[in-house]
Each structure stands twice: as structure tokens, then as C-alpha cells.
Design a protein around this motif. Sequence first.
Motif: not given
Length: 549
Positions: A196-198, A141-143, A207-208, A201-202
Motif C-alpha cells: 500500500x505504501x507504493x 497526491x491523488x487530488x 483496495x489495499x 492511484x487511489x
Amino acid sequence: MKTKMDTNAKVAEKAMDLDDVLVNELGQFGRFQLYNILLVAAPMVFSALLNEYVFSAGAIPHRCHIPECDPIVDEAIYSPEWILNAVPKVGEGFSSCWRYESINGVNTTIDYCPAEAFNRSKMLDCDYGFVYARQNSVVYEFDLGCKEWLRTLAGTLNSIGTLLVMPISGFISDRYGRRVTLVVSLFNVALIGLIRAFSVNYPMYLTMQLLQTALGGGTFSTAYIFATELVGPKYRMAVGVTCSSMFALGQVVLGGVAWLVPDWRHMTLILFVPCFIFISYYWILAESVRWLLSKRKYEEAREVLEKVAKVNGKQISDSSMQALTSHPTPILKKTSSKSNLIASVFKSSVLLRRVCTTPVWWISTTFIYYGLSINSTSLSDTMYLNYMLTGAIELPGFFTALFLVNRLGRKPTLSGGYFLCAACNIAFAFIPVDKTIIRLCVYLLGKYGIAMVFTSLYLFTSELYPTEYRHTLLAFSSMVGRIGSIVAPLTPVLREYWLGLPSILFGCMGLISGLLILTQPETLGSKLPDTLAEAENLGTPESKLKQVS
């Protein structure tokens, strides 16, 4: 006169000792203690779920997108028939981060991608993006393709959070009580996990990850205190091992949930939203008696002690209740200080050697323990089952240590666990990859060995130091040991250089610590040292407890 004052102080302290009341009146392990342990078992299981980054940010196979032959990235197949025409072969597979340069003028289509279309003498970076084997991961998802150090940063930040949580939970625990600390920790785990589930970006995800462990990582230690503090000395180590088993069970649950719900966002919600239920513990769980007594909240302490007696079918005498809930004898001014501790360490060669040795044990143990758990997902294609098995194998390791530590001794149990772990890891590095079952069995045996160490190390370390400095030096060893858990998430990256390199590192660390264990005296059957002189004399006949016939 000074001797008389010391004696009176010790008598007063002895009269107020909660352990004496548990042994002689309330019962060392009754229905109330069992009820208490069952209540906090669930939070201890949930504390293991904080390691979900192993799956949400776990490594997934990927390759360069080949625009000459592939459809758009999201529709491309990871391993088409023509892949080795466009991507260099590596071992039994193909490269994740390199492709061959295309030759202009050669026609290619999605169905037709010949080797003649590429210059196999020149390799290029993946300038056109990546094709991933699956799409339910943070990596996709964040490549994060070919950004292994960035990917593994999630695990490192998770471990750094467990270091930061110590002063935070310590402050809340001392100021507002153990119950508030447990409820607040679990609430933070639930809330930050939900956020964090939402992640969009990476950097937000990272951070979460850090905040979740920094503000909720105190769950296990607080629950552990609740489980053990009202249990008598006779059963305390067994209950401690049971608590460790709850964490191992949590790892099995984590692997099972990740297996059933592979999408990382849904998995995160399923794992952490239920933690909101534990807010009810503020009204269900009784506050820590030892904390209430230390804060002179005697009426509340009296209520809890009376409840313990009632549930256990026991009675607590008025004299014992009065001794526990009366104002304590004024404590003599402490003579020790930080400067005195440092001076004592450098003056005593024996103590200095131990201060230099015990942190190495803790670094090795956390490094190997967490490293084996994290790397288990790359053992084979069944990464979920592998992780569950490495968690489950800890259970017999914990109880083996419980059986051996008071029979064979601390040193044979610990050094044996280290050497077994070291031998298995070194052997694992040289077992062919196609020997899947053999590799798995040897790997699990190594985890079994380090599990034996993990549950015995706290006891042995605490027995080596005198009472005056025990808490400080034990905390120092544990804190320095966090270095191991911080570095462990980075070890999968080393597989890029050689598949067996992480295992060799685990083996070497285990071997070094096993040898260092042999440099210290055996403490089984010895009196717990109160003074520096007694600590220095450990291992001598004078340090042994005298048997009363």
C-alpha cells in the motif's frame, strides 16, 4: 435415566475444565501467564496502527487554483494575501470548493491580484485544480480536493474489512490453530501495508486498505485469546482491560509516528514493515491449550501444560492431566438449532426485547468510539497531539470501569458512561471554536465516558443471555455493531453542513443507549443464566447468587 446421563455428562465436563486446573494447580496468574501477555502485547499495539488512514487520508485544507494569480499548482501558496479577492469567505476562513468568476481585460500577476479582477456575484467550481496546505497526504497526491465522500471511503472500507475478517480468521483459527492465525494475520498486515505504501492511484490504495483489515484485522482478537485463556477467572477481566489498554497505547504510538514522519508513504512503511518480525512467534509462542484440547492434540497439550507448571513453579497432578488429555465423554446430541433459537426469541418477549436492544448499544458504542477518534484530528491545528490524547484518555476510562463494574454494578457503570459521553458531545457542539482548551477537555471527557462503556459492554451483554444462546446472540450483537464503525468514518463530511453535527449525533446515540441500558435488569451478583427461564428471571431475588456463610 435421562437425569443420570445429564449428571454424568456434567461431571465429566467439570473434570476436564481447564479453569479448575488453573485455579487449583497451575495458578491463576503466574510467570508463564505474564510472559504470554508480554509476548502478545506488541501485536495488540500494532493492531491499532491499522487506523493510520486517519492521517494518510485525513482531510487537509485546500482551495481552488486561481490561474490568473497563482503560479503552477505545485508552487502555489495556500493562503496568499489576495486570496479573499478571488475566493469567497466562509466563517473565519475561505471556501475550499468555490472561486469567483474572473473578468476579462483586467491585468493580474502573481504579486498583483485585485478584487476588481473578479465578478464577486458569480461563483465557479474549481475547474483548474486545487492548491493544498500540505503535500504529504493521499488527498494531495491523488487530488481528492472537494471529494470528501471519496476521501472518507478509506475509513469505511477499513471498517468493512474488520467485518469480513471474522469468518476468515475464524476458519484459519479453527482449522490451523490460534498461533498460525496470529502469525498469518501479522504477516498480511506487514505485506499489504508494504504494498500500500507504493500505491500508484487511489483505487489501489482503497483496495489495499480493505485487504489489509480483511486479512490482518484478526490480530487483536487472536492476541486477546492468547492473553486471557490461560489466566484464571479471578484475573481474566483485569487482563482483558489490560489488552484494551494495549490498543489505546497503539493509538498513541500511531499519533506519535505520524507526527514525526508526516509523509504518508514513509509513515506506512515505518508502521507496518516491523510486523514481519512477528513471523518468529511461530517458534516462540506456545499454541493455545484450549485449541489443542478441542482438536484432541493431547500430546502437544500435555507439553504446554507441563511447561506452564514448570515456569510457574507448580505441579499438575496425573489425574488432572489425564482428565484434560483423555478422549472426552461423547457429547449428547444438541437439541438447539438456528430455527429453535429464532422460535425461542419470538416466543419470549423478554428475550426479544434484549435481542432488539443489545445491538443498539453496540452500534452506538462503535459509532461514538471510532467517530471521536477520527474527528479528533480536526479539533485544532495540533491534530497529531489531539489523536494521541483521545487514545491516552481511554486508559483511565478502562480502569475506572474495571473498578466500578463490580462495585456499583453493570447498569450504573454503562448508563453513566453513556450519559457522560452524551452530555459532553452535546455541550461540545455549542462551545465556541476559539475556546480551544475547553473544547479539548470536554471532548476528551466524552471519549473517557465511551471508553468506560466499551470495556464493560461485552460483560453485560453476555450476562443477559442464557448459556444455550449466549455465544450466538453475543456474536450477533457484535456483528450488527460493526455498522457503527462502518458509518463513523463518514461523519467528518457532516462538518460541511454544521461543525457541531457529528457531535450532536454522537450525543443523541449515547443518550438513547444510556436510556436503553436502564430497561434491562442488573446482573451484578446474579447467577449466569443457563436456561431461558433463568435469563427471563434476571433481576429477581431468585436470580441472585446465594451467599455461603
